[in-house]
Design an enzyme around this catalytic site. Structure first.
Site, PDB file in Angstrom:
ATOM      1  N   MET A  31      40.096  44.422  32.315  1.00 53.16           N
ATOM      2  CA  MET A  31      40.180  45.884  32.419  1.00 53.16           C
ATOM      3  C   MET A  31      41.451  46.280  33.182  1.00 53.16           C
ATOM      4  O   MET A  31      41.569  47.407  33.665  1.00 53.16           O
ATOM      5  CB  MET A  31      38.934  46.452  33.099  1.00 53.16           C
ATOM      6  CG  MET A  31      37.660  46.136  32.305  1.00 53.16           C
ATOM      7  SD  MET A  31      36.325  47.298  32.566  1.00 53.16           S
ATOM      8  CE  MET A  31      36.027  47.109  34.303  1.00 53.16           C
ATOM      9  N   GLY A  32      42.394  45.341  33.303  1.00 49.86           N
ATOM     10  CA  GLY A  32      43.665  45.655  33.953  1.00 49.86           C
ATOM     11  C   GLY A  32      43.570  45.628  35.467  1.00 49.86           C
ATOM     12  O   GLY A  32      42.631  45.068  36.030  1.00 49.86           O
ATOM     13  N   HIS A  35      45.042  40.818  39.010  1.00 50.66           N
ATOM     14  CA  HIS A  35      45.197  40.100  40.279  1.00 50.66           C
ATOM     15  C   HIS A  35      45.144  38.600  39.993  1.00 50.66           C
ATOM     16  O   HIS A  35      45.015  38.184  38.834  1.00 50.66           O
ATOM     17  CB  HIS A  35      44.117  40.541  41.272  1.00 50.66           C
ATOM     18  CG  HIS A  35      42.717  40.482  40.717  1.00 50.66           C
ATOM     19  ND1 HIS A  35      42.125  39.302  40.339  1.00 50.66           N
ATOM     20  CD2 HIS A  35      41.810  41.449  40.431  1.00 50.66           C
ATOM     21  CE1 HIS A  35      40.907  39.530  39.892  1.00 50.66           C
ATOM     22  NE2 HIS A  35      40.687  40.834  39.918  1.00 50.66           N
ATOM     23  N   HIS A  38      42.504  37.188  37.522  1.00 48.44           N
ATOM     24  CA  HIS A  38      42.887  37.296  36.110  1.00 48.44           C
ATOM     25  C   HIS A  38      43.950  36.255  35.764  1.00 48.44           C
ATOM     26  O   HIS A  38      43.906  35.619  34.715  1.00 48.44           O
ATOM     27  CB  HIS A  38      43.482  38.682  35.813  1.00 48.44           C
ATOM     28  CG  HIS A  38      42.548  39.829  36.068  1.00 48.44           C
ATOM     29  ND1 HIS A  38      42.786  40.783  37.035  1.00 48.44           N
ATOM     30  CD2 HIS A  38      41.393  40.187  35.468  1.00 48.44           C
ATOM     31  CE1 HIS A  38      41.815  41.675  37.015  1.00 48.44           C
ATOM     32  NE2 HIS A  38      40.949  41.350  36.084  1.00 48.44           N
ATOM     33  N   GLN A  62      30.552  50.299  29.302  1.00 51.34           N
ATOM     34  CA  GLN A  62      29.910  49.413  30.269  1.00 51.34           C
ATOM     35  C   GLN A  62      29.766  50.055  31.651  1.00 51.34           C
ATOM     36  O   GLN A  62      29.262  49.431  32.576  1.00 51.34           O
ATOM     37  CB  GLN A  62      30.635  48.067  30.360  1.00 51.34           C
ATOM     38  CG  GLN A  62      31.974  48.100  31.060  1.00 51.34           C
ATOM     39  CD  GLN A  62      32.673  46.751  30.944  1.00 51.34           C
ATOM     40  OE1 GLN A  62      33.046  46.320  29.861  1.00 51.34           O
ATOM     41  NE2 GLN A  62      32.839  46.066  32.069  1.00 51.34           N
ATOM     42  N   GLN A 149      33.828  33.075  36.594  1.00 54.70           N
ATOM     43  CA  GLN A 149      32.533  32.857  37.252  1.00 54.70           C
ATOM     44  C   GLN A 149      32.213  33.988  38.235  1.00 54.70           C
ATOM     45  O   GLN A 149      31.073  34.224  38.579  1.00 54.70           O
ATOM     46  CB  GLN A 149      32.592  31.501  37.969  1.00 54.70           C
ATOM     47  CG  GLN A 149      31.393  31.148  38.806  1.00 54.70           C
ATOM     48  CD  GLN A 149      30.126  31.021  37.980  1.00 54.70           C
ATOM     49  OE1 GLN A 149      30.180  30.719  36.798  1.00 54.70           O
ATOM     50  NE2 GLN A 149      28.983  31.272  38.615  1.00 54.70           N
ATOM     51  N   LYS A 150      33.246  34.714  38.668  1.00 53.10           N
ATOM     52  CA  LYS A 150      33.049  35.878  39.537  1.00 53.10           C
ATOM     53  C   LYS A 150      31.972  36.805  38.952  1.00 53.10           C
ATOM     54  O   LYS A 150      31.152  37.354  39.678  1.00 53.10           O
ATOM     55  CB  LYS A 150      34.388  36.612  39.676  1.00 53.10           C
ATOM     56  CG  LYS A 150      34.333  38.045  40.126  1.00 53.10           C
ATOM     57  CD  LYS A 150      33.996  38.147  41.585  1.00 53.10           C
ATOM     58  CE  LYS A 150      34.193  39.538  42.156  1.00 53.10           C
ATOM     59  NZ  LYS A 150      33.852  40.632  41.308  1.00 53.10           N
TER      60      LYS A 150
HETATM   61  P1  AMP Z   1      37.751  42.576  34.928  1.00 51.55           P
HETATM   62  O1  AMP Z   1      39.160  43.027  34.706  1.00 51.55           O
HETATM   63  O2  AMP Z   1      37.240  42.828  36.301  1.00 51.55           O
HETATM   64  O3  AMP Z   1      36.818  43.031  33.827  1.00 51.55           O
HETATM   65  O4  AMP Z   1      37.771  40.995  34.812  1.00 51.55           O
HETATM   66  C1  AMP Z   1      38.315  40.341  33.697  1.00 51.55           C
HETATM   67  C2  AMP Z   1      37.985  38.871  33.772  1.00 51.55           C
HETATM   68  O5  AMP Z   1      38.518  38.327  34.976  1.00 51.55           O
HETATM   69  C3  AMP Z   1      36.472  38.603  33.812  1.00 51.55           C
HETATM   70  O6  AMP Z   1      36.176  37.473  33.008  1.00 51.55           O
HETATM   71  C4  AMP Z   1      36.226  38.326  35.269  1.00 51.55           C
HETATM   72  O7  AMP Z   1      35.121  37.478  35.497  1.00 51.55           O
HETATM   73  C5  AMP Z   1      37.511  37.633  35.673  1.00 51.55           C
HETATM   74  N1  AMP Z   1      37.714  37.747  37.121  1.00 51.55           N
HETATM   75  C6  AMP Z   1      37.668  38.865  37.885  1.00 51.55           C
HETATM   76  N2  AMP Z   1      37.843  38.573  39.192  1.00 51.55           N
HETATM   77  C7  AMP Z   1      37.976  37.223  39.249  1.00 51.55           C
HETATM   78  C8  AMP Z   1      38.177  36.294  40.321  1.00 51.55           C
HETATM   79  N3  AMP Z   1      38.270  36.697  41.596  1.00 51.55           N
HETATM   80  N4  AMP Z   1      38.280  34.980  40.012  1.00 51.55           N
HETATM   81  C9  AMP Z   1      38.190  34.558  38.727  1.00 51.55           C
HETATM   82  N5  AMP Z   1      38.011  35.382  37.674  1.00 51.55           N
HETATM   83  C10 AMP Z   1      37.899  36.694  37.930  1.00 51.55           C
END
Ligand code: AMP
Length: 288
Positions: A31-32, A35, A38, A62, A149-150
């Protein structure tokens, strides 16, 4: 690196890569507000696949009513600048209408796994996740898709979705990336005040205490959960939403922790921000 906004363009680029160039494609859905969490997924995609697609899409379906959809951090220019250093081939950054065309009315629900924890606290959340992942997988048709896994429950839901609906994509789950303080990286950390950020280290502290107890031989799920609850309660800025101790694969609540891989997952409010985190105990690899 090309930024693609249209689903048709993304599909046709992808088809060409697969058919004419016979190359493998890795998709990293995000979702951008990128960090290092990602970026660890992107690095692994780069290692495993010929062509890497990173999707950047803040998925409205979501977010439950009253959540942070409007305020979710969006900065595609900055994200694109970060990705140029990672040798990403395509950024897929569609508008809402590209993913959900007018009169969109088909949703995907993953039963069972979606109903507890995040699913219970955020009504419709996993229906939105499963639906957008289905659309993204059908547009990109990747060989591999990378998840963290977060978001342990999300990763399980996506794995189940892919298995049940016979997608040809293999889901790769990768460990949680943390700050030195233990705080798991998250785009939502941007919402925290300095004080809240310090307080947010209590999530990992609570999980680590439960892990220590487990290592010392504690096998009662309830007592591990109680330790997490008590640790969170010591931090005045934090308010626990839930803590669950479950089988890491089925999300069945566990009273007695025998040989299972165990997931301890929690959600905590810090002011207006809601954070999640988890640890897996007794898993041979990718223990997060
Ligand atoms: P999001 O942008 O938050 O939807 O996350 C996109 C992907 O990055 C998802 O598969 C998350 O599980 C993964 N992600 C987010 N934060 C972390 C983290 N701290 N460590 C590893 N993967 C992450």
């Amino acid at each position: 690196m090309e930024i693609i906004n249209r689903r048709q363009r993304m599909s046709s680029v992808s088809r060409k890569v697969r058919r004419e160039q016979d190359q493998t494609i890795g998709l990293v859905p995000t979702m951008g507000a990128l960090h290092d969490g990602h970026l660890s997924l992107i690095r692994e995609a780069r290692r495993m696949c010929d062509v890497v697609v990173v999707s950047v899409f803040v998925n409205p379906t979501q977010f439950a009513l009253g959540e942070d959809f409007e305020h979710y951090p969006r900065d595609l220019t900055k994200d694109a600048a970060v990705l140029t250093d990672y040798n990403v081939d395509y950024i897929f950054a569609p508008t809402i209408e590209e993913i959900y065309p007018k009169d969109f009315s088909t949703y995907v629900s993953v039963g069972g796994l979606s109903e507890t924890m995040e699913g219970a606290s955020r009504p419709g959340h996993f229906r939105g996740v499963a639906t957008v992942v289905t659309v993204l997988l059908n547009i990109v048709r990747p060989d591999f898709a990378f998840f963290g896994q977060k978001d342990a429950q999300q990763t399980l839901v996506v794995k189940r979705l892919v298995r049940d609906l016979a997608f040809e994509t293999e889901i790769v789950a990768l460990p949680t990336i943390r700050e030195e303080s233990g705080l798991a990286l998250s785009s939502r950390n941007l919402y925290l005040t300095e004080e809240e950020r310090r307080a947010a280290t209590v999530l990992y502290r609570a999980l680590s205490r439960a892990k220590e107890m487990y290592k010392a031989g504690e096998r009662s799920g309830a007592r591990l959960a109680e330790t997490v609850r008590a640790t969170i309660a010591q931090e005045p800025l934090a308010r626990l939403d839930y803590v669950n101790v479950t089988d890491a694969d089925t999300l069945q609540q566990l009273e007695k922790l025998e040989d299972h891989a165990v997931l301890i997952a929690l959600a905590v409010h810090l002011g207006k921000t809601r954070l999640i985190d988890n640890l897996v105990l007794n898993r041979k690899k990718n223990g997060g």
